[in-house]
Scaffold this motif. Structure first.
Motif, PDB file in Angstrom:
ATOM      1  N   GLY A  27       1.439   4.980  -0.603  1.00 13.26           N
ATOM      2  CA  GLY A  27       2.740   4.375  -0.855  1.00 13.26           C
ATOM      3  C   GLY A  27       2.594   2.899  -1.148  1.00 13.26           C
ATOM      4  N   VAL A  28       3.692   2.305  -1.569  1.00  6.95           N
ATOM      5  CA  VAL A  28       3.699   0.874  -1.933  1.00  6.95           C
ATOM      6  C   VAL A  28       4.813   0.176  -1.160  1.00  6.95           C
ATOM      7  CG1 VAL A  28       4.053  -0.761  -3.843  1.00  6.95           C
ATOM      8  CG2 VAL A  28       2.855   1.398  -4.263  1.00  6.95           C
ATOM      9  N   VAL A  29       4.497  -0.993  -0.613  1.00  6.30           N
ATOM     10  CA  VAL A  29       5.522  -1.817   0.026  1.00  6.30           C
ATOM     11  C   VAL A  29       5.673  -3.076  -0.813  1.00  6.30           C
ATOM     12  CG1 VAL A  29       6.252  -3.015   2.133  1.00  6.30           C
ATOM     13  CG2 VAL A  29       4.687  -1.083   2.301  1.00  6.30           C
ATOM     14  N   LYS A  47       2.716  -9.888  -2.801  1.00  7.90           N
ATOM     15  CA  LYS A  47       4.015  -9.387  -3.286  1.00  7.90           C
ATOM     16  C   LYS A  47       4.120  -7.885  -3.020  1.00  7.90           C
ATOM     17  CE  LYS A  47       6.205 -12.679  -5.809  1.00  7.90           C
ATOM     18  NZ  LYS A  47       7.247 -13.350  -5.057  1.00  7.90           N
ATOM     19  N   SER A  48       2.960  -7.214  -3.078  1.00  5.31           N
ATOM     20  CA  SER A  48       2.937  -5.759  -2.878  1.00  5.31           C
ATOM     21  C   SER A  48       1.733  -5.372  -2.043  1.00  5.31           C
ATOM     22  CB  SER A  48       2.766  -5.026  -4.208  1.00  5.31           C
ATOM     23  OG  SER A  48       3.944  -4.958  -4.912  1.00  5.31           O
ATOM     24  N   VAL A  49       1.912  -4.348  -1.248  1.00  6.44           N
ATOM     25  CA  VAL A  49       0.784  -3.758  -0.535  1.00  6.44           C
ATOM     26  C   VAL A  49       0.751  -2.270  -0.869  1.00  6.44           C
ATOM     27  CG1 VAL A  49       0.072  -2.981   1.762  1.00  6.44           C
ATOM     28  CG2 VAL A  49       0.490  -5.388   1.374  1.00  6.44           C
ATOM     29  N   VAL A  50      -0.433  -1.802  -1.253  1.00  7.53           N
ATOM     30  CA  VAL A  50      -0.622  -0.381  -1.555  1.00  7.53           C
ATOM     31  C   VAL A  50      -1.386   0.229  -0.380  1.00  7.53           C
ATOM     32  CG1 VAL A  50      -1.692   1.271  -3.142  1.00  7.53           C
ATOM     33  CG2 VAL A  50      -0.705  -0.846  -4.028  1.00  7.53           C
ATOM     34  N   LEU A  51      -0.790   1.235   0.224  1.00  6.16           N
ATOM     35  CA  LEU A  51      -1.408   1.885   1.390  1.00  6.16           C
ATOM     36  C   LEU A  51      -2.321   3.012   0.937  1.00  6.16           C
ATOM     37  CD1 LEU A  51       1.487   2.468   3.933  1.00  6.16           C
ATOM     38  CD2 LEU A  51      -0.622   1.215   4.345  1.00  6.16           C
ATOM     39  N   LEU A  52      -3.512   3.073   1.539  1.00  7.90           N
ATOM     40  CA  LEU A  52      -4.499   4.087   1.166  1.00  7.90           C
ATOM     41  C   LEU A  52      -4.867   4.908   2.394  1.00  7.90           C
ATOM     42  CD1 LEU A  52      -6.872   1.662  -0.779  1.00  7.90           C
ATOM     43  CD2 LEU A  52      -4.978   3.002  -1.722  1.00  7.90           C
ATOM     44  N   GLY A  53      -5.021   6.198   2.219  1.00  4.82           N
ATOM     45  CA  GLY A  53      -5.372   6.981   3.403  1.00  4.82           C
ATOM     46  C   GLY A  53      -5.796   8.389   3.089  1.00  4.82           C
ATOM     47  N   SER A  97      -6.618  -7.976  -2.564  1.00  6.51           N
ATOM     48  CA  SER A  97      -7.202  -8.294  -1.256  1.00  6.51           C
ATOM     49  C   SER A  97      -7.149  -7.031  -0.407  1.00  6.51           C
ATOM     50  CB  SER A  97      -6.397  -9.385  -0.553  1.00  6.51           C
ATOM     51  OG  SER A  97      -6.370 -10.542  -1.348  1.00  6.51           O
ATOM     52  N   ALA A  98      -8.276  -6.752   0.274  1.00  7.94           N
ATOM     53  CA  ALA A  98      -8.321  -5.515   1.078  1.00  7.94           C
ATOM     54  C   ALA A  98      -8.020  -5.815   2.535  1.00  7.94           C
ATOM     55  CB  ALA A  98      -9.698  -4.878   0.948  1.00  7.94           C
ATOM     56  N   TYR A  99      -7.262  -4.916   3.171  1.00  5.19           N
ATOM     57  CA  TYR A  99      -6.987  -4.991   4.613  1.00  5.19           C
ATOM     58  C   TYR A  99      -7.409  -3.659   5.216  1.00  5.19           C
ATOM     59  CZ  TYR A  99      -3.803  -8.288   2.438  1.00  5.19           C
ATOM     60  OH  TYR A  99      -3.286  -9.264   1.640  1.00  5.19           O
ATOM     61  N   PHE A 100      -7.893  -3.731   6.458  1.00  4.21           N
ATOM     62  CA  PHE A 100      -8.359  -2.504   7.106  1.00  4.21           C
ATOM     63  C   PHE A 100      -7.677  -2.338   8.461  1.00  4.21           C
ATOM     64  CE2 PHE A 100     -11.458  -3.738   3.999  1.00  4.21           C
ATOM     65  CZ  PHE A 100     -11.640  -2.544   3.320  1.00  4.21           C
ATOM     66  N   ALA A 141      -5.637  -0.949   2.926  1.00  2.00           N
ATOM     67  CA  ALA A 141      -4.484  -1.307   2.091  1.00  2.00           C
ATOM     68  C   ALA A 141      -4.938  -2.412   1.147  1.00  2.00           C
ATOM     69  CB  ALA A 141      -3.320  -1.788   2.950  1.00  2.00           C
ATOM     70  N   LEU A 142      -4.287  -2.474   0.006  1.00  2.00           N
ATOM     71  CA  LEU A 142      -4.630  -3.495  -0.985  1.00  2.00           C
ATOM     72  C   LEU A 142      -3.420  -4.386  -1.221  1.00  2.00           C
ATOM     73  CD1 LEU A 142      -6.497  -1.267  -3.615  1.00  2.00           C
ATOM     74  CD2 LEU A 142      -7.501  -2.703  -1.826  1.00  2.00           C
ATOM     75  N   GLY A 143      -3.641  -5.693  -1.134  1.00  2.00           N
ATOM     76  CA  GLY A 143      -2.564  -6.656  -1.370  1.00  2.00           C
ATOM     77  C   GLY A 143      -2.659  -7.190  -2.795  1.00  2.00           C
ATOM     78  N   PHE A 144      -1.518  -7.248  -3.476  1.00  2.87           N
ATOM     79  CA  PHE A 144      -1.464  -7.712  -4.866  1.00  2.87           C
ATOM     80  C   PHE A 144      -0.515  -8.906  -4.992  1.00  2.87           C
ATOM     81  CE2 PHE A 144      -3.048  -3.443  -5.316  1.00  2.87           C
ATOM     82  CZ  PHE A 144      -3.886  -3.495  -6.421  1.00  2.87           C
ATOM     83  N   ALA A 145      -0.843  -9.758  -5.956  1.00  2.08           N
ATOM     84  CA  ALA A 145      -0.002 -10.931  -6.213  1.00  2.08           C
ATOM     85  C   ALA A 145       1.216 -10.564  -7.042  1.00  2.08           C
ATOM     86  CB  ALA A 145      -0.826 -12.004  -6.933  1.00  2.08           C
ATOM     87  N   GLN A 146       1.191  -9.370  -7.661  1.00  7.06           N
ATOM     88  CA  GLN A 146       2.349  -8.959  -8.463  1.00  7.06           C
ATOM     89  C   GLN A 146       3.100  -7.825  -7.780  1.00  7.06           C
ATOM     90  OE1 GLN A 146      -0.878  -8.012  -9.433  1.00  7.06           O
ATOM     91  NE2 GLN A 146      -0.802  -6.370 -10.950  1.00  7.06           N
TER      92      GLN A 146
END
Ligand code: B12
Length: 233
Positions: A27-29, A47-53, A97-100, A141-146
């Protein structure tokens, strides 16, 4: 990756890059200005975070293959290690940017999932998915500037509201699953007993197993044991 990636195809390309590892875009936040958002590598708010799982045992074959090729079997926290091996290069390729979930300070993965997928917590503390039940987790999760297009937003009702029996609340031999929340201390004490070793440690958490939602996504036996061993410290 060659050429710029536009917002419209970033999700499609991300899905393709992660699928061979059994990791799904969950999903995307999107964050509005002034909202608390994680920081990107350049110090700006995402601006956006993409959740991975994972969904069910989706990651287990790829994880096991990786682990089997290593003399240390992936070290102390092999699944967290593997998640970084898989997700960090993808983050780099996409300029994200990656978050764990395992890295302090803990990012609010469950809050993000509640927003992105419309999920709610089960009495176990784990978020329950209307289709996958308790058999899913977040690997990064991946953080994006857009701002990215929103991928999924579940609107299904909360499964626990429609579960008259709630077997998860009565089955735990350690009474660790209470309507007020999950208590780790009695859980861990029980796992050390002979009964706990033969029961939850061998076949997986009895309360999680008792949930009637998403049974077909239940983790394979080896994965169940792996997660219980991680809890039994
Ligand atoms: C600390 C932690 C634990 C601690 C909980 C201590 C406590 N009482 O808070 C312990 C070690 C007990 C634990 C156990 C497990 N955990 Co845990 N845990 C975390 C971790 C690293 C941080 C949670 C946190 O505090 N976040 C900080 C706050 C700011 O984030 P938040 O989203 O706002 O907070 C939510 C949680 O705190 C949650 N919560 C509150 N109390 C509890 C208690 C439990 C047991 C859980 C799971 C959640 C939870 O409610 C908040 C909702 O807003 C997260 C990863 C992460 N980064 O979120 C995984 C995470 C929550 N855990 C997860 C899982 C799967 C488990 C286990 C099933 C793993 C296992 N080995 O079997 C067990 C659950 C045992 C059970 N009930 O069956 C998953 C949940 C996935 C999902 N579907 O929701 C996460 C997201 C990790 C992941 N990789 O996906 N966990």
């Amino acid at each position: 990756m060659t050429g710029p990636v536009t917002s419209n195809d970033v999700l499609r390309k991300l899905r393709a890059a992660l699928a061979p590892h059994g990791v799904f875009l969950r999903g995307v936040v999107n964050f509005s200005d002034g909202e608390t958002a994680p920081l990107l590598m350049d110090g700006q708010a995402a601006k956006s975070v993409v959740l991975l799982g994972n969904i069910g045992g989706s990651l287990w074959p790829a994880f096991q293959r990786w682990r089997d090729g290593l003399s240390d079997r992936g070290g102390e926290n092999p699944l967290d290690h593997w998640s970084k091996v898989v997700i960090e290069p993808v983050a780099q390729a996409f300029g994200a940017s990656a978050y764990f979930p395992s890295d302090p300070p803990w990012q609010p993965f469950q809050q993000w999932a509640m927003r992105a997928e419309g999920l709610k917590a089960s009495p176990l503390g784990i978020l329950i998915h209307p289709r996958y039940g308790l058999w899913h987790g977040y690997r990064g999760a991946l953080g994006f500037a857009q701002t990215l297009p929103e991928a999924t937003n579940q609107i299904d009702p909360h499964p626990c509201d429609h579960c008259p029996e709630k077997p998860c609340l009565s089955i735990c031999p350690a009474q660790a699953v209470l309507s007020s929340g999950f208590e780790i201390t009695p859980c861990r004490s029980h796992l050390k007993t002979r009964e706990g070793q033969a029961g939850c440690m061998t076949g997986g958490c009895l309360a999680r197993n008792a949930c009637p939602v998403g049974v077909e996504y239940r983790y394979p036996a080896e994965q169940l044991y792996f997660h219980m061993a991680a809890l039994n410290l």
